[in-house]
Scaffold this motif. Structure first.
Motif, PDB file in Angstrom:
ATOM      1  N   ASP A 245       0.928  -1.062  -0.252  1.00 28.77           N
ATOM      2  CA  ASP A 245       0.026   0.000  -0.304  1.00 28.77           C
ATOM      3  C   ASP A 245       0.802   1.335   0.140  1.00 28.77           C
ATOM      4  N   ARG A 246       0.414   2.120  -0.698  1.00 27.43           N
ATOM      5  CA  ARG A 246       0.985   3.501  -0.460  1.00 27.43           C
ATOM      6  C   ARG A 246       0.702   4.430  -1.041  1.00 27.43           C
ATOM      7  N   ASP A 247       1.041   5.880  -0.550  1.00 33.84           N
ATOM      8  CA  ASP A 247       0.529   7.233  -1.442  1.00 33.84           C
ATOM      9  C   ASP A 247       1.229   7.301  -3.150  1.00 33.84           C
ATOM     10  N   TYR A 248      -0.017   7.535  -4.311  1.00 34.02           N
ATOM     11  CA  TYR A 248       0.077   7.995  -5.608  1.00 34.02           C
ATOM     12  C   TYR A 248      -0.287   8.832  -5.874  1.00 34.02           C
ATOM     13  N   ASN A 249       1.227  10.211  -6.189  1.00 33.79           N
ATOM     14  CA  ASN A 249       0.869  11.271  -6.769  1.00 33.79           C
ATOM     15  C   ASN A 249       0.580  11.542  -8.175  1.00 33.79           C
ATOM     16  N   ILE A 250      -0.771  11.865  -8.857  1.00 40.54           N
ATOM     17  CA  ILE A 250      -1.155  11.233 -10.006  1.00 40.54           C
ATOM     18  C   ILE A 250      -0.960  12.381 -11.212  1.00 40.54           C
ATOM     19  N   ILE A 251      -0.094  12.246 -12.477  1.00 40.75           N
ATOM     20  CA  ILE A 251       0.078  12.703 -12.943  1.00 40.75           C
ATOM     21  C   ILE A 251      -1.026  12.144 -14.614  1.00 40.75           C
ATOM     22  N   ASP A 252      -2.075  12.534 -14.957  1.00 38.10           N
ATOM     23  CA  ASP A 252      -2.334  11.534 -16.506  1.00 38.10           C
ATOM     24  C   ASP A 252      -1.704  11.886 -18.057  1.00 38.10           C
ATOM     25  N   VAL A 253      -1.284  10.702 -18.678  1.00 42.95           N
ATOM     26  CA  VAL A 253      -0.258  10.800 -19.246  1.00 42.95           C
ATOM     27  C   VAL A 253      -0.362  11.551 -20.326  1.00 42.95           C
ATOM     28  N   LEU A 281       4.428  18.636 -13.275  1.00 47.24           N
ATOM     29  CA  LEU A 281       3.653  18.220 -13.704  1.00 47.24           C
ATOM     30  C   LEU A 281       2.246  17.467 -13.136  1.00 47.24           C
ATOM     31  N   HIS A 282       1.560  17.526 -11.590  1.00 49.21           N
ATOM     32  CA  HIS A 282       1.265  16.341 -10.868  1.00 49.21           C
ATOM     33  C   HIS A 282      -0.455  16.683 -10.947  1.00 49.21           C
ATOM     34  N   GLY A 283      -1.073  15.458 -10.257  1.00 46.47           N
ATOM     35  CA  GLY A 283      -2.481  16.308 -10.222  1.00 46.47           C
ATOM     36  C   GLY A 283      -3.315  17.008  -9.750  1.00 46.47           C
ATOM     37  N   SER A 284      -4.027  16.828  -9.591  1.00 46.64           N
ATOM     38  CA  SER A 284      -5.788  18.561  -9.247  1.00 46.64           C
ATOM     39  C   SER A 284      -5.311  18.449  -7.778  1.00 46.64           C
ATOM     40  N   GLY A 285      -4.829  19.416  -7.518  1.00 48.46           N
ATOM     41  CA  GLY A 285      -5.000  20.285  -6.043  1.00 48.46           C
ATOM     42  C   GLY A 285      -5.338  18.640  -4.642  1.00 48.46           C
ATOM     43  N   GLY A 286      -6.156  18.502  -3.857  1.00 44.62           N
ATOM     44  CA  GLY A 286      -6.512  17.172  -2.899  1.00 44.62           C
ATOM     45  C   GLY A 286      -7.020  15.924  -3.541  1.00 44.62           C
ATOM     46  N   ARG A 287      -7.403  16.079  -4.711  1.00 41.65           N
ATOM     47  CA  ARG A 287      -7.147  14.861  -5.350  1.00 41.65           C
ATOM     48  C   ARG A 287      -5.397  13.715  -5.761  1.00 41.65           C
ATOM     49  N   SER A 288      -4.655  14.714  -5.209  1.00 34.21           N
ATOM     50  CA  SER A 288      -3.558  13.852  -6.331  1.00 34.21           C
ATOM     51  C   SER A 288      -3.001  12.829  -5.932  1.00 34.21           C
ATOM     52  N   SER A 289      -2.899  13.640  -4.414  1.00 34.99           N
ATOM     53  CA  SER A 289      -2.129  12.454  -3.683  1.00 34.99           C
ATOM     54  C   SER A 289      -3.244  10.734  -2.716  1.00 34.99           C
ATOM     55  N   LEU A 290      -3.004   9.737  -3.839  1.00 34.56           N
ATOM     56  CA  LEU A 290      -3.859   9.401  -3.288  1.00 34.56           C
ATOM     57  C   LEU A 290      -4.101   7.196  -2.909  1.00 34.56           C
ATOM     58  N   LYS A 313      -0.779  -5.377  -0.831  1.00 38.20           N
ATOM     59  CA  LYS A 313      -0.750  -6.046   0.635  1.00 38.20           C
ATOM     60  C   LYS A 313       0.094  -4.818   1.449  1.00 38.20           C
ATOM     61  N   ALA A 314      -0.425  -4.627   2.888  1.00 41.75           N
ATOM     62  CA  ALA A 314      -0.394  -3.483   3.995  1.00 41.75           C
ATOM     63  C   ALA A 314       1.009  -3.634   4.088  1.00 41.75           C
ATOM     64  N   GLY A 315       1.625  -2.420   4.984  1.00 40.94           N
ATOM     65  CA  GLY A 315       2.887  -2.230   5.230  1.00 40.94           C
ATOM     66  C   GLY A 315       3.419  -0.644   4.233  1.00 40.94           C
ATOM     67  N   GLY A 316       3.038  -0.609   3.602  1.00 35.70           N
ATOM     68  CA  GLY A 316       3.362   0.507   2.649  1.00 35.70           C
ATOM     69  C   GLY A 316       4.088   1.635   3.161  1.00 35.70           C
ATOM     70  N   GLY A 317       5.294   2.283   3.263  1.00 31.14           N
ATOM     71  CA  GLY A 317       5.080   3.002   4.033  1.00 31.14           C
ATOM     72  C   GLY A 317       5.047   4.499   3.984  1.00 31.14           C
ATOM     73  N   GLY A 318       5.387   5.999   3.622  1.00 29.60           N
ATOM     74  CA  GLY A 318       4.812   6.700   3.665  1.00 29.60           C
ATOM     75  C   GLY A 318       3.057   7.797   3.696  1.00 29.60           C
ATOM     76  N   GLY A 319       3.581   8.532   3.910  1.00 30.06           N
ATOM     77  CA  GLY A 319       1.746   9.087   3.605  1.00 30.06           C
ATOM     78  C   GLY A 319       2.212   9.881   2.231  1.00 30.06           C
ATOM     79  N   PRO A 320       1.245  11.274   2.845  1.00 32.60           N
ATOM     80  CA  PRO A 320       0.971  11.608   1.404  1.00 32.60           C
ATOM     81  C   PRO A 320       2.742  12.786   1.479  1.00 32.60           C
TER      82      PRO A 320
END
Ligand SMILES: NC(=O)c1ccc[n+]([C@@H]2O[C@H](COP(=O)([O-])OP(=O)(O)OC[C@H]3O[C@@H](n4cnc5c(N)ncnc54)[C@H](OP(=O)(O)O)[C@@H]3O)[C@@H](O)[C@H]2O)c1
Length: 365
Positions: A245-253, A281-290, A313-320
């Protein structure tokens, strides 16, 4: 400033069998450019699959045999071009220890050199062309976020003035685990110096994307984040080493390649802008880190309620991590960012269409 347009001649794209490279070709072709699509091996399975797609796109010419580790191999592709979009890198599928016939055999060294040495070969071909006016380089937020994360306050907004090499521990920076970030940082500096040394013949702009996601155009594009997220929609655990599991900082290709095109076409003095000639180039505001296990799954579930979703799987590190909301790219280039719901929906739809994932329907209640 050497902005380019379709009136100025063809443009070349490196790494066109890849996810971003394939979309870059499409973006340029649909905006009227004549595109030279560089791939390194049209006989590899990725090369064949990419070629089958790219040959169907209007105004695209494939150039085979372009290998980052082979000096001179981009010369023919770049000759007569007005612009070059340098997207290729050694990562993901091509950093598997088997896919670099001209590499050293050491993955972290090839990751580093694919950027630094490979880009020296790309720059050599830019200089040899005598025609290229602008080089747009795909770097990463890996060249922005770094050790400084330990000292910045919560909610710190990372911008183009930040470098992953800031406040870094030298030993760690030169270790194998930093080879990707170090490659991107050193390559950005290298390109900027080479552009200065060209005496105004060409200039350089760097794009710094977060984790790239969106629809697949052909099967060989599967890998990295699009594969990990697609697997969740297919009821599977995201693949190793992204299985936790982890946070995902998104950009649409699609937003990313549009921003690359706008950067090439923009007449602004990129170097004079805040943070210089780089654009996050990074996602939009509050929805960018999921979070994979919650937000990503919820968005997929809302759109595909029948599907049995996989769970990381549980145990991924990091926060947004808070990267700015593409503010500079929006203000200066006119970049646009679509809702992340659309990005994930289109990834799932294209993954099913191409047979990459097989939807599993939840058991009846
Ligand atoms: N994926 C992300 O989330 C992400 C995030 C930030 C930045 N980036 C950057 O964005 C760019 C595109 O990434 P991507 O995810 O679209 O990559 P990708 O799908 O893995 O594609 C990489 C491309 O580079 C080519 N390549 C690898 N080794 C090569 C070599 N020795 N010579 C010539 N070409 C070579 C690959 O060709 P083959 O098919 O022949 O191997 C492929 O076409 C890269 O610069 C990457 O560092 C990616």
């Amino acid at each position: 400033m050497p902005a380019i347009s379709p009136h100025d001649g063809p443009v070349a794209v490196t790494g066109c069998s890849g996810f971003t490279g394939g979309h870059m070709v499409r973006e340029l072709a649909i905006h009227g450019y004549e595109v030279r699509a560089c791939i390194r091996d049209a006989n590899s399975w990725r090369g064949k699959d990419a070629a089958e797609y790219l040959q169907r796109v209007s105004n695209v010419t494939l150039v085979d045999g372009c290998d980052l580790f082979t000096p001179g191999s981009y010369d023919d592709a770049f000759r007569g071009c007005a612009g070059v979009f340098h997207v290729a890198a050694v990562l993901g599928n091509s950093a598997d220890g088997k896919s670099q016939p001209h590499g050293s055999g050491d993955v972290s060294q090839d990751v580093y050199n694919g950027g630094r040495v490979g880009t020296a070969n790309v720059v050599g071909a830019v200089n040899a062309s005598g025609s290229v006016r602008r080089l747009v380089y795909t770097s990463s937020t890996a060249a922005v976020l770094g050790a400084k994360a330990r000292t910045v306050p919560d909610g710190y907004e990372w911008t183009e003035t930040d470098w992953a090499s800031d406040e870094v521990d030298e030993e760690r920076w030169h270790s194998a685990r930093s080879s990707y970030a170090r490659s991107k940082v050193d390559t950005e500096h290298f390109i900027n110096k080479a552009a200065d040394e060209s005496g105004g013949r060409w200039d350089a702009v760097t794009m710094n994307p977060a984790m790239i996601c969106g629809p697949l155009l052909f099967k060989a594009q599967v890998g990295q984040w699009v594969e990990a997220l697609g697997r969740i929609a297919g009821g599977l655990v995201p693949f190793s080493p992204l299985e936790y599991d982890r946070d995902y900082n998104i950009i649409d290709v699609r937003d990313l390649v549009k921003a690359h095109r706008l950067a090439a076409e923009s007449a602004v003095d990129h170097k004079a802008t805040r943070g210089g000639n780089r654009y996050i180039l990074h996602g939009s505001g509050g929805r960018s880190s999921l979070r994979f296990s919650t937000e990503v799954r919820e968005i997929i579930h809302e759109q595909f309620p029948w599907l049995q979703l996989g769970e990381p799987k549980a145990g991924g590190g990091g926060g947004p991590t808070f990267v700015n909301d593409c503010k500079k790219a929006k203000e200066v280039l006119g970049a646009t960012i679509r809702p992340v719901e659309e990005t994930l929906r289109d990834l799932v739809e294209s993954s099913v269409e191409l047979g990459v994932i097989t939807p599993r329907v939840k058991a009846a209640a």
